[in-house]
Design a protein around this motif. Structure first.
Motif, short mmCIF file in Angstrom:
data_model
loop_
_atom_site.label_atom_id
_atom_site.label_comp_id
_atom_site.label_asym_id
_atom_site.label_seq_id
_atom_site.Cartn_x
_atom_site.Cartn_y
_atom_site.Cartn_z
N LEU A 65 0.81 -1.15 0.02
CA LEU A 65 0.00 0.08 -0.08
C LEU A 65 0.92 1.39 0.08
CD1 LEU A 65 -2.92 -0.97 2.56
CD2 LEU A 65 -2.90 -0.79 0.02
N VAL A 66 1.94 1.12 0.84
CA VAL A 66 2.83 2.50 0.84
C VAL A 66 3.66 2.50 -0.67
CG1 VAL A 66 4.74 3.56 2.15
CG2 VAL A 66 3.11 2.21 3.45
N GLN A 67 4.08 1.46 -1.02
CA GLN A 67 4.55 1.61 -2.53
C GLN A 67 3.53 2.26 -3.42
OE1 GLN A 67 5.88 -2.33 -2.80
NE2 GLN A 67 7.85 -1.95 -1.74
N PHE A 68 2.43 1.65 -3.25
CA PHE A 68 1.26 2.08 -4.30
C PHE A 68 1.34 3.85 -4.16
CE2 PHE A 68 -2.95 3.67 -5.13
CZ PHE A 68 -3.13 3.10 -6.24
N ALA A 69 1.19 4.39 -2.84
CA ALA A 69 1.06 5.84 -2.64
C ALA A 69 2.25 6.47 -3.22
CB ALA A 69 0.93 5.87 -1.18
N MET A 70 3.66 5.72 -2.86
CA MET A 70 4.86 6.48 -3.41
C MET A 70 4.79 6.31 -4.92
SD MET A 70 7.50 4.82 -0.70
CE MET A 70 8.97 5.49 -1.42
N ALA A 71 4.16 5.31 -5.68
CA ALA A 71 4.34 5.52 -7.18
C ALA A 71 3.42 6.71 -7.43
CB ALA A 71 3.65 4.15 -7.48
N GLY A 72 2.18 6.80 -6.84
CA GLY A 72 1.37 8.06 -7.18
C GLY A 72 2.28 9.38 -7.27
N LEU A 73 3.08 9.40 -6.15
CA LEU A 73 3.78 10.74 -6.01
C LEU A 73 4.89 10.74 -7.07
CD1 LEU A 73 4.41 11.12 -2.10
CD2 LEU A 73 2.50 12.26 -3.51
N LEU A 107 -7.58 9.78 -1.08
CA LEU A 107 -6.67 10.56 -1.35
C LEU A 107 -6.18 10.74 0.30
CD1 LEU A 107 -4.46 12.18 -2.63
CD2 LEU A 107 -6.17 13.92 -2.42
N GLY A 108 -7.20 10.96 1.06
CA GLY A 108 -6.79 11.00 2.58
C GLY A 108 -6.01 9.82 3.21
N HIS A 109 -6.66 8.83 2.72
CA HIS A 109 -6.06 7.34 3.22
C HIS A 109 -4.57 7.27 2.74
CE1 HIS A 109 -10.25 5.65 4.00
NE2 HIS A 109 -9.75 6.35 4.91
N LEU A 110 -4.56 7.45 1.55
CA LEU A 110 -2.99 7.41 0.95
C LEU A 110 -1.99 8.34 1.76
CD1 LEU A 110 -3.66 6.99 -2.83
CD2 LEU A 110 -2.82 5.15 -1.00
N TYR A 165 4.03 24.85 2.09
CA TYR A 165 2.47 25.46 2.75
C TYR A 165 1.54 24.63 1.82
CZ TYR A 165 -0.86 28.77 4.06
OH TYR A 165 -2.20 28.83 4.73
N PHE A 166 1.65 24.55 0.52
CA PHE A 166 0.53 23.87 -0.12
C PHE A 166 0.41 22.53 0.23
CE2 PHE A 166 -0.31 21.83 -4.47
CZ PHE A 166 -1.58 22.33 -4.57
N PHE A 167 1.47 21.56 0.26
CA PHE A 167 1.44 20.26 0.62
C PHE A 167 0.89 19.97 2.15
CE2 PHE A 167 3.31 19.51 -3.58
CZ PHE A 167 2.46 18.69 -4.15
N SER A 168 1.51 20.83 2.97
CA SER A 168 1.06 20.93 4.31
C SER A 168 -0.40 21.02 4.59
CB SER A 168 1.96 21.77 5.07
OG SER A 168 3.42 21.80 5.44
N SER A 169 -0.93 22.02 3.76
CA SER A 169 -2.40 22.20 3.94
C SER A 169 -3.09 20.96 3.44
CB SER A 169 -2.64 23.30 2.79
OG SER A 169 -2.17 24.65 3.39
N ILE A 170 -2.63 20.36 2.47
CA ILE A 170 -3.46 19.19 1.85
C ILE A 170 -3.29 18.17 3.00
CG2 ILE A 170 -3.34 17.50 0.10
CD1 ILE A 170 -2.24 19.55 -1.94
N GLN A 171 -1.85 17.75 3.43
CA GLN A 171 -1.75 16.62 4.44
C GLN A 171 -2.86 17.11 5.67
OE1 GLN A 171 0.32 14.22 3.82
NE2 GLN A 171 0.01 13.29 6.02
N GLY A 172 -3.01 18.59 6.28
CA GLY A 172 -3.67 18.82 7.30
C GLY A 172 -5.12 18.52 6.93
N LEU A 173 -5.56 18.97 5.95
CA LEU A 173 -7.03 18.62 5.41
C LEU A 173 -7.33 17.03 5.52
CD1 LEU A 173 -7.28 21.11 2.70
CD2 LEU A 173 -8.43 21.30 4.62
N ALA A 174 -6.36 16.27 4.91
CA ALA A 174 -6.47 14.80 5.00
C ALA A 174 -6.73 14.26 6.24
CB ALA A 174 -5.42 14.22 4.39
#
Length: 203
Positions: A65-73, A107-110, A165-174
């Motif tokens: 699952l983590v590798q799948f998320a990393m592949a998306g990044l 997305l939030g889960h990943l 700031y942008f990605f911290s915002s996304i992470q915080g919303l998730a």
């Protein structure tokens, strides 16, 4: 009438997807350490025997699952690195994030799974890989912002700080979405790209 090989493969993939979805939900909501194989099987609506046909251990499932998320990044990094339309590319990504966080949990889960894996793993190599891909993502985003600034389409300022700031915002919303559940209210789409926008303009 016997099933065809194609039907068996479709059934196998469907079961694997059920296992992954169940595991993702449990790992995020109750933690890796508090989740066992029986929990995942129950959540997926299958037997533990069937689960073990697909994954020999809980660790193997978690890592996949983590590798799948990393592949998306990694895919996102390449997209940012090869784009010649920085403002439009950031706007498209912000739209995807907004729709994903507004209408579903994937997305939030990943995002939370990768955070959890960074703090729960005892393998330095695994931590290093997670740290590197996030560093690469921030760098690719910063370079995209600089490109947009040169084109006069994005706000002036420190591009790396904007990316953080942008990605911290996304992470915080998730994280808020997972914590608040049905009480979560997704902020307006325009707030996601406010950090990049020139005054009086919207992405």
């Amino acid at each position: 009438m016997p099933r065809t090989p194609e039907q068996y493969e479709a059934m196998r993939l469907a079961t694997r997807t059920k296992i992954q979805t169940a595991a993702m939900q449990l790992f995020v909501r109750q933690g890796y350490g508090s989740t066992n194989v029986q929990h995942i099987a129950d959540q997926a609506g299958i037997s533990t025997g069937l689960l073990y046909r697909h994954y020999k251990t809980k660790d193997q499932l978690f890592e996949e699952l983590v590798q799948f998320a990393m592949a998306g990044l990694e895919t996102l990094i390449v997209k940012f690195q090869t784009s010649d339309e920085p403002a439009e590319e950031l706007a498209r990504f912000a739209n995807e994030v907004y729709l994903d966080l507004s209408s579903g949990d994937d997305l939030g889960h990943l995002l939370l799974l990768m955070t959890q894996s960074f703090f729960s793993t005892e393998t330095d190599g695994w931590k290093a890989a997670l740290k590197q891909i996030h560093t690469d993502l921030l760098q690719a985003t910063a370079e995209l912002i600089i490109q947009g600034q040169r084109q006069g389409k994005l706000r002036e300022g420190n591009a790396f700080e904007m990316a953080q700031y942008f990605f911290s915002s996304i992470q915080g919303l998730a994280m808020m979405k997972m914590m608040l559940e049905e009480k979560f209210s997704m902020p307006s789409r325009s707030l996601l790209t406010l950090v990049f926008e020139k005054e009086g303009e919207t992405l």
